[in-house]
Design a protein around this motif. Sequence first.
Motif, PDB file in Angstrom:
ATOM      1  N   ALA A 236       0.809  -1.222   0.000  1.00 61.07           N
ATOM      2  CA  ALA A 236       0.000   0.000   0.000  1.00 61.07           C
ATOM      3  C   ALA A 236       0.842   1.272   0.000  1.00 61.07           C
ATOM      4  O   ALA A 236       0.347   2.348  -0.338  1.00 61.07           O
ATOM      5  CB  ALA A 236      -0.933  -0.006   1.204  1.00 61.07           C
ATOM      6  N   LYS A 237       2.114   1.150   0.364  1.00 57.09           N
ATOM      7  CA  LYS A 237       2.960   2.340   0.499  1.00 57.09           C
ATOM      8  C   LYS A 237       3.762   2.665  -0.761  1.00 57.09           C
ATOM      9  O   LYS A 237       4.494   3.646  -0.794  1.00 57.09           O
ATOM     10  CB  LYS A 237       3.911   2.165   1.688  1.00 57.09           C
ATOM     11  CG  LYS A 237       3.182   2.139   3.028  1.00 57.09           C
ATOM     12  CD  LYS A 237       4.130   1.868   4.179  1.00 57.09           C
ATOM     13  CE  LYS A 237       3.364   1.811   5.492  1.00 57.09           C
ATOM     14  NZ  LYS A 237       4.241   1.488   6.652  1.00 57.09           N
ATOM     15  N   ILE A 238       3.641   1.833  -1.796  1.00 57.22           N
ATOM     16  CA  ILE A 238       4.398   2.064  -3.027  1.00 57.22           C
ATOM     17  C   ILE A 238       3.506   2.758  -4.059  1.00 57.22           C
ATOM     18  O   ILE A 238       2.440   2.244  -4.417  1.00 57.22           O
ATOM     19  CB  ILE A 238       4.931   0.744  -3.610  1.00 57.22           C
ATOM     20  CG1 ILE A 238       5.860   0.059  -2.601  1.00 57.22           C
ATOM     21  CG2 ILE A 238       5.668   0.991  -4.923  1.00 57.22           C
ATOM     22  CD1 ILE A 238       6.380  -1.284  -3.068  1.00 57.22           C
ATOM     23  N   LEU A 239       3.914   3.925  -4.508  1.00 55.34           N
ATOM     24  CA  LEU A 239       3.168   4.650  -5.525  1.00 55.34           C
ATOM     25  C   LEU A 239       3.364   3.971  -6.878  1.00 55.34           C
ATOM     26  O   LEU A 239       4.503   3.719  -7.280  1.00 55.34           O
ATOM     27  CB  LEU A 239       3.630   6.101  -5.598  1.00 55.34           C
ATOM     28  CG  LEU A 239       3.410   6.951  -4.336  1.00 55.34           C
ATOM     29  CD1 LEU A 239       4.002   8.337  -4.515  1.00 55.34           C
ATOM     30  CD2 LEU A 239       1.934   7.039  -4.000  1.00 55.34           C
ATOM     31  N   PRO A 240       2.282   3.653  -7.588  1.00 57.60           N
ATOM     32  CA  PRO A 240       2.397   2.937  -8.868  1.00 57.60           C
ATOM     33  C   PRO A 240       3.332   3.614  -9.856  1.00 57.60           C
ATOM     34  O   PRO A 240       4.131   2.957 -10.531  1.00 57.60           O
ATOM     35  CB  PRO A 240       0.953   2.922  -9.383  1.00 57.60           C
ATOM     36  CG  PRO A 240       0.120   3.041  -8.160  1.00 57.60           C
ATOM     37  CD  PRO A 240       0.881   3.923  -7.224  1.00 57.60           C
TER      38      PRO A 240
ATOM     39  N   ARG B  42      -8.342   3.125  -9.070  1.00 60.15           N
ATOM     40  CA  ARG B  42      -7.733   2.309  -8.017  1.00 60.15           C
ATOM     41  C   ARG B  42      -8.553   2.440  -6.745  1.00 60.15           C
ATOM     42  O   ARG B  42      -8.774   3.536  -6.243  1.00 60.15           O
ATOM     43  CB  ARG B  42      -6.280   2.736  -7.771  1.00 60.15           C
ATOM     44  CG  ARG B  42      -5.362   2.384  -8.923  1.00 60.15           C
ATOM     45  CD  ARG B  42      -3.924   2.811  -8.653  1.00 60.15           C
ATOM     46  NE  ARG B  42      -3.064   2.415  -9.761  1.00 60.15           N
ATOM     47  CZ  ARG B  42      -2.422   1.253  -9.825  1.00 60.15           C
ATOM     48  NH1 ARG B  42      -2.545   0.382  -8.838  1.00 60.15           N
ATOM     49  NH2 ARG B  42      -1.656   0.960 -10.863  1.00 60.15           N
ATOM     50  N   ARG B  43      -8.994   1.317  -6.233  1.00 60.04           N
ATOM     51  CA  ARG B  43      -9.842   1.313  -5.054  1.00 60.04           C
ATOM     52  C   ARG B  43      -9.039   1.393  -3.760  1.00 60.04           C
ATOM     53  O   ARG B  43      -9.563   1.767  -2.714  1.00 60.04           O
ATOM     54  CB  ARG B  43     -10.713   0.048  -5.038  1.00 60.04           C
ATOM     55  CG  ARG B  43     -11.758   0.005  -6.153  1.00 60.04           C
ATOM     56  CD  ARG B  43     -12.506  -1.317  -6.150  1.00 60.04           C
ATOM     57  NE  ARG B  43     -11.609  -2.436  -6.452  1.00 60.04           N
ATOM     58  CZ  ARG B  43     -11.996  -3.702  -6.463  1.00 60.04           C
ATOM     59  NH1 ARG B  43     -13.250  -4.023  -6.167  1.00 60.04           N
ATOM     60  NH2 ARG B  43     -11.130  -4.664  -6.760  1.00 60.04           N
ATOM     61  N   THR B  44      -7.768   1.021  -3.822  1.00 59.85           N
ATOM     62  CA  THR B  44      -6.916   1.045  -2.637  1.00 59.85           C
ATOM     63  C   THR B  44      -5.610   1.751  -2.965  1.00 59.85           C
ATOM     64  O   THR B  44      -5.190   1.805  -4.128  1.00 59.85           O
ATOM     65  CB  THR B  44      -6.596  -0.391  -2.161  1.00 59.85           C
ATOM     66  OG1 THR B  44      -5.982  -1.118  -3.218  1.00 59.85           O
ATOM     67  CG2 THR B  44      -7.868  -1.096  -1.715  1.00 59.85           C
ATOM     68  N   PRO B  45      -4.932   2.309  -1.965  1.00 55.69           N
ATOM     69  CA  PRO B  45      -3.649   2.977  -2.219  1.00 55.69           C
ATOM     70  C   PRO B  45      -2.561   1.977  -2.574  1.00 55.69           C
ATOM     71  O   PRO B  45      -2.641   0.792  -2.252  1.00 55.69           O
ATOM     72  CB  PRO B  45      -3.347   3.675  -0.885  1.00 55.69           C
ATOM     73  CG  PRO B  45      -4.067   2.853   0.138  1.00 55.69           C
ATOM     74  CD  PRO B  45      -5.324   2.385  -0.548  1.00 55.69           C
ATOM     75  N   GLY B  46      -1.549   2.468  -3.265  1.00 53.29           N
ATOM     76  CA  GLY B  46      -0.402   1.621  -3.578  1.00 53.29           C
ATOM     77  C   GLY B  46      -0.619   0.724  -4.768  1.00 53.29           C
ATOM     78  O   GLY B  46      -1.471   0.970  -5.636  1.00 53.29           O
ATOM     79  N   LEU B  47       0.169  -0.336  -4.816  1.00 51.89           N
ATOM     80  CA  LEU B  47       0.115  -1.274  -5.931  1.00 51.89           C
ATOM     81  C   LEU B  47      -1.011  -2.292  -5.775  1.00 51.89           C
ATOM     82  O   LEU B  47      -1.473  -2.566  -4.672  1.00 51.89           O
ATOM     83  CB  LEU B  47       1.446  -2.040  -6.028  1.00 51.89           C
ATOM     84  CG  LEU B  47       2.706  -1.221  -6.321  1.00 51.89           C
ATOM     85  CD1 LEU B  47       3.919  -2.141  -6.314  1.00 51.89           C
ATOM     86  CD2 LEU B  47       2.592  -0.484  -7.637  1.00 51.89           C
ATOM     87  N   ARG B  48      -1.417  -2.848  -6.902  1.00 49.74           N
ATOM     88  CA  ARG B  48      -2.319  -3.986  -6.882  1.00 49.74           C
ATOM     89  C   ARG B  48      -1.492  -5.258  -6.689  1.00 49.74           C
ATOM     90  O   ARG B  48      -0.301  -5.291  -6.959  1.00 49.74           O
ATOM     91  CB  ARG B  48      -3.103  -4.065  -8.196  1.00 49.74           C
ATOM     92  CG  ARG B  48      -3.991  -2.858  -8.485  1.00 49.74           C
ATOM     93  CD  ARG B  48      -4.849  -3.126  -9.713  1.00 49.74           C
ATOM     94  NE  ARG B  48      -5.753  -2.016  -9.999  1.00 49.74           N
ATOM     95  CZ  ARG B  48      -5.560  -1.109 -10.953  1.00 49.74           C
ATOM     96  NH1 ARG B  48      -4.476  -1.192 -11.708  1.00 49.74           N
ATOM     97  NH2 ARG B  48      -6.438  -0.140 -11.156  1.00 49.74           N
TER      98      ARG B  48
ATOM     99  N   LEU C 296       8.797  -5.127  -3.406  1.00 46.68           N
ATOM    100  CA  LEU C 296       8.203  -4.297  -2.366  1.00 46.68           C
ATOM    101  C   LEU C 296       9.191  -3.297  -1.769  1.00 46.68           C
ATOM    102  O   LEU C 296       8.860  -2.585  -0.821  1.00 46.68           O
ATOM    103  CB  LEU C 296       7.640  -5.186  -1.251  1.00 46.68           C
ATOM    104  CG  LEU C 296       6.436  -6.052  -1.640  1.00 46.68           C
ATOM    105  CD1 LEU C 296       6.056  -6.985  -0.503  1.00 46.68           C
ATOM    106  CD2 LEU C 296       5.253  -5.184  -2.042  1.00 46.68           C
ATOM    107  N   GLN C 297      10.415  -3.273  -2.318  1.00 44.78           N
ATOM    108  CA  GLN C 297      11.439  -2.303  -1.918  1.00 44.78           C
ATOM    109  C   GLN C 297      11.748  -2.382  -0.416  1.00 44.78           C
ATOM    110  O   GLN C 297      11.853  -1.372   0.279  1.00 44.78           O
ATOM    111  CB  GLN C 297      10.992  -0.884  -2.294  1.00 44.78           C
ATOM    112  CG  GLN C 297      10.695  -0.703  -3.772  1.00 44.78           C
ATOM    113  CD  GLN C 297      10.165   0.672  -4.118  1.00 44.78           C
ATOM    114  OE1 GLN C 297      10.035   1.541  -3.262  1.00 44.78           O
ATOM    115  NE2 GLN C 297       9.846   0.888  -5.390  1.00 44.78           N
ATOM    116  N   LEU C 298      11.908  -3.609   0.075  1.00 41.65           N
ATOM    117  CA  LEU C 298      12.174  -3.804   1.491  1.00 41.65           C
ATOM    118  C   LEU C 298      13.627  -3.501   1.825  1.00 41.65           C
ATOM    119  O   LEU C 298      14.535  -3.806   1.045  1.00 41.65           O
ATOM    120  CB  LEU C 298      11.853  -5.250   1.900  1.00 41.65           C
ATOM    121  CG  LEU C 298      10.439  -5.767   1.606  1.00 41.65           C
ATOM    122  CD1 LEU C 298      10.266  -7.159   2.218  1.00 41.65           C
ATOM    123  CD2 LEU C 298       9.379  -4.822   2.124  1.00 41.65           C
ATOM    124  N   ASN C 299      13.850  -2.918   3.010  1.00 43.56           N
ATOM    125  CA  ASN C 299      15.228  -2.731   3.470  1.00 43.56           C
ATOM    126  C   ASN C 299      15.709  -4.020   4.131  1.00 43.56           C
ATOM    127  O   ASN C 299      14.975  -5.017   4.202  1.00 43.56           O
ATOM    128  CB  ASN C 299      15.323  -1.532   4.423  1.00 43.56           C
ATOM    129  CG  ASN C 299      14.464  -1.688   5.670  1.00 43.56           C
ATOM    130  OD1 ASN C 299      14.274  -2.790   6.184  1.00 43.56           O
ATOM    131  ND2 ASN C 299      13.945  -0.580   6.189  1.00 43.56           N
TER     132      ASN C 299
END
Length: 280
Positions: free
Chosen positions: A19-23, A34-40, A78-81
């Motif tokens: 949800a925190k990643i902008l498409p 888009r019904r929800t924030p972030g990626l599908r 998901l660009q995880l650290n």
Amino acid sequence: MNRETRLQALSTFLKSKRAKILPETVGFPSGTRRRTPGLRREEVAQLAGVSPTWYTWLEQGRDIKVSASVLDCVAAALQLNDDERKYLYDLALETGHGAILLKEELSEITPSLKRILQELRFCPTIISDRRCQIVGWNHAASHVFLDFEQIPAEQRNMIQLLFTRKEFRRLAGNWEHFVGGFLAIFRAYYGQYVQDEWYDRFINEMKGSHPEFAYLWEQSQVSSAPDVLIEFRHAKGGKMLFHLTSLQVQGNTDLRCSVYTPAPETSTESKLRRLMERND
């Protein structure tokens, strides 16, 4: 935690990161439908090179077969650290510590750690275990935070104290930011010790007693050693700025040393000196 709880924690984590990643930042159009924030989900699957069905099952917390190599791809998508990657692997692969390490007794600090606490005279310092149970502190910490000696040992849990003691709420300029740093550490432990059912009991008790905890827990990050600048508004010492540095103590006790260093080019250290002199 049991398997169902572990998979639910994995599901919640994946959803929050997606949800925190902008498409548009990863090459997908933002669109207006888009019904929800972030990626599908299917977009994460595409970035990770896995089937949409498989990723959907993973995010839904189904008990499916996973491998480290595929999780690497999901982590990249998901660009995880590094800390978030470890948390993902701990939950998905159940790689955390086993029951052999799950001891109930309070940890004790060594004489060398006690000496370090004494030497950090004007740096409030707290030593805690993997459950965020406070097992040591120095004189400066007693002046800036509260007198931990007056709290029964079994009640000296930092997470619990943040929500129950008014001293902490009044102290932190941004209380949610202050709490967030500790919850990030606590979540890292939560993933690392997946077989310790104490965490689930504690989290459920905190959610039942403190609605704010439930919200902040779901929003919390994952970090084994956050390094942040924190503003305190002490009732007697005034405004003070500290850099929080969290250090893992070497050895098999899994202790953590949280050092609050007065910010340079501020009057924080001189204020702390005066505060300690007045109260001693």
